[in-house]
Design an enzyme around this catalytic site. Structure first.
Site, PDB file in Angstrom:
ATOM      1  N   SER A 180       0.794  -1.233   0.000  1.00 49.64           N
ATOM      2  CA  SER A 180       0.000   0.000   0.000  1.00 49.64           C
ATOM      3  C   SER A 180       0.824   1.280   0.000  1.00 49.64           C
ATOM      4  O   SER A 180       0.285   2.347  -0.277  1.00 49.64           O
ATOM      5  CB  SER A 180      -0.917   0.019   1.221  1.00 49.64           C
ATOM      6  OG  SER A 180      -0.144  -0.116   2.402  1.00 49.64           O
ATOM      7  N   ASP A 187      -4.222   7.443   8.091  1.00 48.06           N
ATOM      8  CA  ASP A 187      -5.027   6.455   8.814  1.00 48.06           C
ATOM      9  C   ASP A 187      -4.097   5.686   9.749  1.00 48.06           C
ATOM     10  O   ASP A 187      -2.943   6.085   9.924  1.00 48.06           O
ATOM     11  CB  ASP A 187      -5.834   5.555   7.861  1.00 48.06           C
ATOM     12  CG  ASP A 187      -4.965   4.626   7.019  1.00 48.06           C
ATOM     13  OD1 ASP A 187      -3.772   4.459   7.355  1.00 48.06           O
ATOM     14  OD2 ASP A 187      -5.476   4.061   6.032  1.00 48.06           O
ATOM     15  N   HIS A 207      -0.989   4.333   7.551  1.00 53.95           N
ATOM     16  CA  HIS A 207      -0.397   4.980   6.374  1.00 53.95           C
ATOM     17  C   HIS A 207      -0.119   6.466   6.586  1.00 53.95           C
ATOM     18  O   HIS A 207      -0.991   7.188   7.077  1.00 53.95           O
ATOM     19  CB  HIS A 207      -1.335   4.816   5.170  1.00 53.95           C
ATOM     20  CG  HIS A 207      -1.633   3.382   4.849  1.00 53.95           C
ATOM     21  ND1 HIS A 207      -2.822   2.780   5.192  1.00 53.95           N
ATOM     22  CD2 HIS A 207      -0.878   2.433   4.267  1.00 53.95           C
ATOM     23  CE1 HIS A 207      -2.787   1.512   4.798  1.00 53.95           C
ATOM     24  NE2 HIS A 207      -1.616   1.269   4.251  1.00 53.95           N
TER      25      HIS A 207
END
Ligand code: NAG
Ligand code: NAG
Ligand code: NAG
Length: 358
Positions: A43, A333, A336
């Site tokens: 990610s 978040d 991240h």
């Protein structure tokens, strides 16, 4: 027109011509050095490959993307751009790097690079199977398919040149260590940390050799993040004071030190290849330890999904609570960094990449 007017206009038009062509040739030169950027892994680099998967690791809904172009949630695990975009932008390649699986992908996007990374993926096959995302071997399969399509657009010779001159980024290991090793008992039961981190590095090495076998010559291999300081790890493993999780940071450091050694060894053993280690662990840890220096206020909580939601990886779709000013938060978040954190970390990384690959 009088000859006096010519005398004035001619130099000006020559100057305009000169400026235009100098600019064009400089751009051409830049594009020839690194014509495209490709990304593999997780990610940190994913620009939207999970959008059509049946997986919980998706983020193509608000408030993700609220600071992206048009405020659009694109499947980037961020409020805005991720490292893939910022590095492509910084190298003068393009503003954003599309996901290979984006249904709107066009042939003209192919020669400047696409992203194969998939949020939640990792080096261990168990990682992508537990998260139901795209495994590293499937990312490689997609890359092979891409090469075929690229040949259709720029011809075989053109495709070979693009593959060998482009920069390939790889970010992997984060989910193997943070999700699979620390938070599911299976692998921790089987292996101790030194053994597991060595295995992860050997899988990275195999992946790099596979890329090399397909003609890839320029690779930037990202370290993991300081995993113990992710808001989710603080919540789950940091005690009531939510300190950084020591075990997670130690495992990440051990993995990173072995990765650095392997990357340097591959760099010298694979002919004509340039493979460099890209440290993101220390730049991010520095932002977390000294936030005020870079204009951040909150290094330990996430902007999106604060409170109880920091015990889950993604901010919750049903309660999209966000902070007032994301620019003050190192984390978007619970797992991240925010776009501004990525942007703050990028300049020295770009400098190293330019030095290594231009
Ligand atoms: C392209 O690269 C492949 C292997 O990497 C090679 O077999 C082939 O001859 C190359 N084609 C051209 C046109 O350079
Ligand atoms: C990687 O290899 C190149 C030669 O291909 C060399 O110039 C460079 O110093 C090497 N980098 C490292 C970190 O070993
Ligand atoms: C948000 O935070 C940034 C970084 O600290 C600051 O520069 C900016 O002025 C803040 N914006 C508002 C509206 O408070």
């Amino acid at each position: 027109m009088s000859s006096a007017t010519y005398k004035i206009l001619l130099p000006i038009s020559i100057m305009v011509l000169w400026m235009c062509c100098i600019k064009a040739s400089r751009e051409l030169q830049e594009n020839e050095e690194i014509p495209a950027l490709m990304a593999f892994g997780d990610s940190i680099l994913d620009t939207g490959n999970n959008n059509d998967l049946i997986s919980v690791l998706k983020c193509n809904f608000p408030p993700y993307g609220m600071d992206f172009i048009g405020g659009k949630p694109t499947g980037r695990f961020c409020d805005g751009k991720v490292l893939t975009d910022l590095i492509a932008e910084g190298l003068g390649i393009k503003e954003t790097v599309p996901a290979y699986l984006d249904p709107n992908l066009q042939s003209k996007d192919l020669p400047t690079g696409v992203c194969f990374a998939s949020g939640g993926s990792g080096l261990d096959t168990l990682t992508s199977s537990l998260t139901s995302v795209i495994s590293m071997s499937d990312q490689l399969k997609n890359f092979k398919e891409y090469i075929g399509k690229l040949k259709g657009v720029v011809g075989e010779e053109g495709a070979n040149k693009t593959i060998s001159n482009s920069l390939f980024l790889l970010s992997a290991g984060n989910n193997d260590i943070a999700i699979i090793y620390l938070d599911t008992p299976s692998r921790a039961f089987q292996y101790d940390v030194p053994t597991y981190t060595s295995l992860l590095v050997s899988w990275t090495s195999t992946f790099i050799k596979d890329l090399y076998g397909l003609g890839v010559r320029k690779i930037g291999v990202l370290s993991t993040l300081p995993l113990g300081c992710l808001p989710i790890i603080r919540t789950l493993h940091g005690g009531p004071m939510r300190f950084c999780g020591d075990n997670a940071n130690r495992a990440a450091q051990l993995f990173n030190s072995k990765l650095l050694a392997e990357v340097n060894s591959l760099n010298s053993s694979l002919p004509q290849a340039k493979i460099v280690y890209v440290d993101v662990y220390n730049p991010l840890l520095d932002l977390i330890k000294n936030p005020v220096k870079s204009g951040f206020r909150v290094p330990e909580r996430s902007c999106c999904g604060t409170g109880l939601f920091e015990a889950v990886i993604l901010c919750n779709q049903l309660t999209p609570f966000t902070c007032d000013n994301v620019s003050e938060f190192v984390f978007w978040d619970s797992a991240h960094p925010s776009e501004r954190a990525y942007r703050t970390m990028t300049p020295p990384i770009l400098q190293d990449l330019k030095k290594s690959f231009s």
